[in-house]
Design an enzyme around this catalytic site. Structure first.
Site, mmCIF file in Angstrom:
data_model
loop_
_atom_site.group_PDB
_atom_site.id
_atom_site.type_symbol
_atom_site.label_atom_id
_atom_site.label_comp_id
_atom_site.label_asym_id
_atom_site.label_seq_id
_atom_site.Cartn_x
_atom_site.Cartn_y
_atom_site.Cartn_z
ATOM 1 C CG ASP A 21 -9.660 -8.668 9.255
ATOM 2 O OD1 ASP A 21 -9.586 -8.239 10.409
ATOM 3 O OD2 ASP A 21 -10.357 -8.132 8.382
ATOM 4 C CG HIS A 24 -7.506 -7.359 14.022
ATOM 5 N ND1 HIS A 24 -6.723 -6.330 14.495
ATOM 6 C CD2 HIS A 24 -7.621 -7.149 12.678
ATOM 7 C CE1 HIS A 24 -6.381 -5.529 13.501
ATOM 8 N NE2 HIS A 24 -6.911 -6.008 12.385
ATOM 9 C CG HIS A 201 -12.535 -6.354 4.091
ATOM 10 N ND1 HIS A 201 -11.518 -7.266 4.170
ATOM 11 C CD2 HIS A 201 -12.871 -6.063 5.372
ATOM 12 C CE1 HIS A 201 -11.249 -7.526 5.438
ATOM 13 N NE2 HIS A 201 -12.056 -6.793 6.192
#
Length: 341
Positions: A21, A24, A201
């Protein structure tokens, strides 16, 4: 409620997608040295699962959403070598990744494989979850942009994931849109509908990622995602070291050493990121509008080029319920706003 080995404290399993993640935030440009340094530190801290890959998962490196510095296989090999205790996780969304990507990932040492789908499209995961199970890895199913569905819909979709063979199921607050009561309602519904561990999440657009994660745990979730310094798209994710400290104070057992995870967070800040994620005006509006945090950079670039306010672009994308993979909508929305009276 699951109990730790000593039978005295409830256990929460932390799943760390810092190296996936977090991609990004840096245009998917982490190199082998950066990947290895953080994986080594997370392993030393006792983080149970370290997830690695392109921000959008296996097979997603592309001109449309960004090419990664390294091929998937190279990223996996680098992190696998650093993990002597922690398991290695990967993420894949059907349409970006394929069955061949799954076979490659398991061959290169992936222990945990997450198959992701839009929150109302669990049916697209059946084949891929079956492949993961056949390959001998742990199969998990997660629903993206989960704020777009009701608690009952999410429970139904998660039950379907479990029926397809997912050994843990759950939801991603992909836009950082939830308030704690939203999380409580959804996790309660999901936990009542399945017999496998429930995943949450969180993203931090409204400064609630840790609070939402705690709400998820109180409602029955037992697998929580968190990244070092919150490293992730836009305003970032649930902050790993903060979550570990909060859970320790609350009486939950994560198996993660606090001092060691603080050192891992220091490594992440020094080696992975140019700056820590912050909640600026654009990130805040992304959360309010319910738009995927990964849209931040293309929205800012398009708004700058067209001479319009990125805040208005995010609100317009929210009205259209844009999801990851629909980046082409950004230019269309911007052009419409530019000519609007």
């Amino acid at each position: 409620m699951d109990l730790s080995a000593n039978g005295s404290r409830p256990t929460v399993l932390i799943h760390d997608p810092t190296l996936r993640d977090g991609h990004h935030a840096v245009g998917h440009q982490l190199d082998a040295g950066q990947l290895h340094a953080y994986a080594h530190a997370a392993n030393a801290a006792g983080v149970p699962v370290v997830e690695v890959g392109h921000g959008n998962g296996l097979g997603a490196s592309s001109l449309q959403i960004g090419r990664a510095k390294l091929p998937d296989a190279a990223m996996l090999d680098t992190v696998r070598e650093a993990l002597t205790h922690s398991k290695m996780g990967v993420f894949m969304a059907p349409g970006w990744g394929t069955a061949d990507d799954l076979r490659m990932a398991v061959a290169h040492g992936a222990d945990v494989v997450r198959i992701a789908a839009h929150c109302t499209e669990a049916d697209v995961t059946e084949r891929h979850l079956g492949i993961v199970r056949d390959l001998g890895a742990q199969a998990q199913g997660v629903l993206l942009m989960s704020h777009m569905a009701s608690p009952a819909q999410l429970a139904e979709q998660c039950a379907q994931l479990a029926q397809f063979g997912a050994q843990a199921v759950g939801i991603m607050d992909s836009a950082g849109h939830y308030l704690p009561y939203d999380v409580t309602e959804r996790i309660h519904a999901i936990a009542a509908a399945v017999e496998v561990p429930v995943i949450f999440h969180g993203h931090n657009n409204l400064s609630l990622a840790v609070a939402n994660s705690l709400a998820a745990i109180e409602a029955g979730a037992r697998v929580i995602d968190a990244t070092a310094r919150g490293f992730g798209a836009g305003a970032g994710n649930t902050q790993l070291e903060v979550l570990v400290a909060v859970l320790e104070r609350r009486g939950f057992d994560t198996g993660i050493g606090l001092r060691e995870v603080l050192r891992a967070a220091d490594v992440a800040e020094a080696r992975l990121m140019k700056a820590q994620p912050v909640i600026d005006s654009v990130s805040l509006v992304s959360g309010l509008a319910g738009v995927f945090s990964g849209f931040r950079k293309p929205v800012l670039a398009t708004a700058r080029r067209e001479g319009i306010d990125p805040v208005e672009v995010f609100f317009a994308l929210g009205e259209r319920q844009a999801v990851a993979g629909q980046e082409d909508l950004i230019a269309d929305v911007a052009r419409q706003l530019k000519v609007a009276p």
